[in-house]
Design a protein around this motif. Structure first.
Motif, PDB file in Angstrom:
ATOM      1  N   ALA A 291      -1.301   6.306   5.769  1.00  0.00           N
ATOM      2  CA  ALA A 291      -0.886   4.985   5.275  1.00  0.00           C
ATOM      3  C   ALA A 291      -0.771   3.960   6.391  1.00  0.00           C
ATOM      4  O   ALA A 291      -1.262   2.828   6.267  1.00  0.00           O
ATOM      5  CB  ALA A 291       0.442   5.102   4.524  1.00  0.00           C
TER       6      ALA A 291
ATOM      7  N   TRP B 179      -9.818   7.461   0.465  1.00  0.00           N
ATOM      8  CA  TRP B 179      -8.414   7.248   0.809  1.00  0.00           C
ATOM      9  C   TRP B 179      -7.780   6.117   0.006  1.00  0.00           C
ATOM     10  O   TRP B 179      -6.572   6.045  -0.105  1.00  0.00           O
ATOM     11  CB  TRP B 179      -8.276   6.942   2.305  1.00  0.00           C
ATOM     12  N   ILE B 180      -8.622   5.217  -0.528  1.00  0.00           N
ATOM     13  CA  ILE B 180      -8.122   4.096  -1.336  1.00  0.00           C
ATOM     14  C   ILE B 180      -8.829   4.108  -2.683  1.00  0.00           C
ATOM     15  O   ILE B 180     -10.046   4.303  -2.768  1.00  0.00           O
ATOM     16  CB  ILE B 180      -8.369   2.735  -0.637  1.00  0.00           C
TER      17      ILE B 180
ATOM     18  N   LEU C 165      -3.317   3.938  -2.614  1.00  0.00           N
ATOM     19  CA  LEU C 165      -3.739   5.044  -1.766  1.00  0.00           C
ATOM     20  C   LEU C 165      -3.933   6.300  -2.600  1.00  0.00           C
ATOM     21  O   LEU C 165      -3.150   6.586  -3.509  1.00  0.00           O
ATOM     22  CB  LEU C 165      -2.699   5.315  -0.675  1.00  0.00           C
TER      23      LEU C 165
ATOM     24  N   LEU D 163       0.813  -1.221   0.000  1.00  0.00           N
ATOM     25  CA  LEU D 163       0.000   0.000   0.000  1.00  0.00           C
ATOM     26  C   LEU D 163       0.844   1.267   0.000  1.00  0.00           C
ATOM     27  O   LEU D 163       0.356   2.342  -0.349  1.00  0.00           O
ATOM     28  CB  LEU D 163      -0.945   0.008   1.209  1.00  0.00           C
TER      29      LEU D 163
ATOM     30  N   GLY E 151      -5.097   9.701   1.194  1.00  0.00           N
ATOM     31  CA  GLY E 151      -4.874   8.439   1.894  1.00  0.00           C
ATOM     32  C   GLY E 151      -3.425   8.233   2.291  1.00  0.00           C
ATOM     33  O   GLY E 151      -3.132   7.575   3.302  1.00  0.00           O
ATOM     34  N   LYS E 152      -2.499   8.814   1.528  1.00  0.00           N
ATOM     35  CA  LYS E 152      -1.077   8.664   1.842  1.00  0.00           C
ATOM     36  C   LYS E 152      -0.720   9.294   3.187  1.00  0.00           C
ATOM     37  O   LYS E 152       0.274   8.918   3.814  1.00  0.00           O
ATOM     38  CB  LYS E 152      -0.226   9.268   0.727  1.00  0.00           C
TER      39      LYS E 152
END
Length: 373
Positions: free
Chosen positions: A364, A346-347, A356, A312, A360-361
């Motif tokens: 993480a 976020w994903i 991501l 991810l 979202g990053k």
């Protein structure tokens, strides 16, 4: 394919934020180099005869080694391993070590990639971190390496600490771009337990880190990198097309690697092992032809969760099909657990691969932890 990491546990002085294993005394450097060579010999079968595609000298400060000492380590590796003719061979270096004589010496080795610990171009920031070098040395060291014919260069930068205004952060990035450095690793300042930085903050000598500042400067980083044509292929790593770190990418892709030296970690696909983080105990054990390591066999759940965590973080993302090949769990279980993060944006999901989003990053680690089985 596989990689070898060699930990060189020496530094001129301790950076206030660092919790890596090292010593500021070079008194026993010769004994350490002998022990490293002995471990390479004793660990020759760890990677089951796989061709070595990457070699990474990390630390500590490997640039404290002479060219002859680097060659000695490489000669030992090639004696016991098959090394690819186009192997990526990286050395971590501090700017103050990269004088003309040292760069010339490294040119006579198989080193073909430099990882230069710049951190900042501002002297007050470097003093705050207790770095040895100064801003002008950082610029000069990069140019010196480039003038010697090296083009595969990465630089480390740090953001998210009290002294670093957004203006200074943008200027640090501009300096990197002006130097035409093809790869950048940028890390948010973290306060590790038992470091000088942690002590200074506890005693109110230094101001604490600010999460909002770090998040804002991370977003500035993403925008500036995108503007300059850099790809973010891992949360903290950016490169121009085709210039990604082959060695570090292998970590994130779960490829086997052997770690040599005190505190070094190894992974053979089924288990992890790590050496004692003590120079004296390490050298004493190797003098007796014993590898001072502990080992942990990875369960199916361990391997699954490690894949979730590492994949991810990358632009390659989490492949549902690979997840199902690792364990008995179905991709549908993971997708159900990820519903909240899809809703928040976020994903992203495309062709059965999860990545991501920009927002979202920022989360993480939290996302990965929530998706663990």
């Amino acid at each position: 394919m596989a990689g070898i990491y060699i930990h060189i546990p020496f530094c001129k002085q301790a950076c206030y934020y660092c919790d890596f294993h090292f010593s500021t005394s070079l008194q026993y450097k010769s004994e350490m180099l002998n022990a490293l060579q002995n471990e390479i010999r004793l660990q020759q079968n760890y990677l089951s005869g796989q061709t070595i595609e990457t070699i990474y000298l990390g630390g500590g400060t490997p640039s404290l080694l002479s060219g002859d000492e680097v060659n000695m380590l490489f000669d030992t590796i090639t004696k016991y391993h098959t090394v690819s003719s186009d192997a990526e061979v990286t050395i971590e270096a501090n700017p103050d070590d990269l004088n003309e004589q040292q760069v010339k010496a490294f040119k006579q080795t198989t080193i073909n990639r430099f990882s230069i610990g710049i951190q900042s171009f501002y002297n007050e920031d470097l003093f705050w971190m207790n770095r040895v070098h100064r801003g002008q040395e950082a610029q000069a060291s990069v140019k010196r390496v480039q003038d010697a014919g090296f083009t595969n260069i990465t630089a480390d930068l740090i953001y998210g600490y009290p002294l670093l205004t957004d203006h200074k952060w943008k200027h640090n990035l501009e300096q990197i771009f002006e130097l035409s450095i093809p790869h950048i690793s940028a890390y948010s300042m973290t306060v590790e337990p038992k470091t000088a930085l942690a002590s200074f903050i506890e005693k109110k000598v230094y101001a604490p880190m600010n999460e909002a500042q770090s998040a804002d400067q991370f977003m500035v980083l993403l925008q500036e990198m995108q503007n300059q044509g850099y790809e973010q292929y891992e949360i903290s790593n950016f490169c121009l097309p085709g210039q990604y770190s082959r060695h570090n990418s292998n970590y994130w892709k779960g490829i086997k690697y052997l770690g040599i030296g005190p505190s070094a970690h190894s992974f053979n696909g089924e288990a992890r092992q790590w050496n004692v983080a003590n120079n004296a105990r390490y050298t004493q054990a190797l003098n007796g032809n014993t590898i001072p390591a502990e080992r942990e066999n990875l369960s199916e759940q361990d391997r699954l969760n490690e894949y979730i965590m590492t994949s991810l973080r990358t632009s390659w993302g989490l492949d549902i099909n690979k997840l199902e090949s690792i364990s008995k769990h179905s991709g549908q279980e993971l997708l159900k657990a990820a519903e909240e993060f899809f809703y928040k944006g976020w994903i992203n999901k495309a062709n059965n691969v999860l990545t991501l989003s920009t927002e979202g990053k920022l989360y993480a680690d939290k996302i990965a932890a929530e998706l663990f089985f």
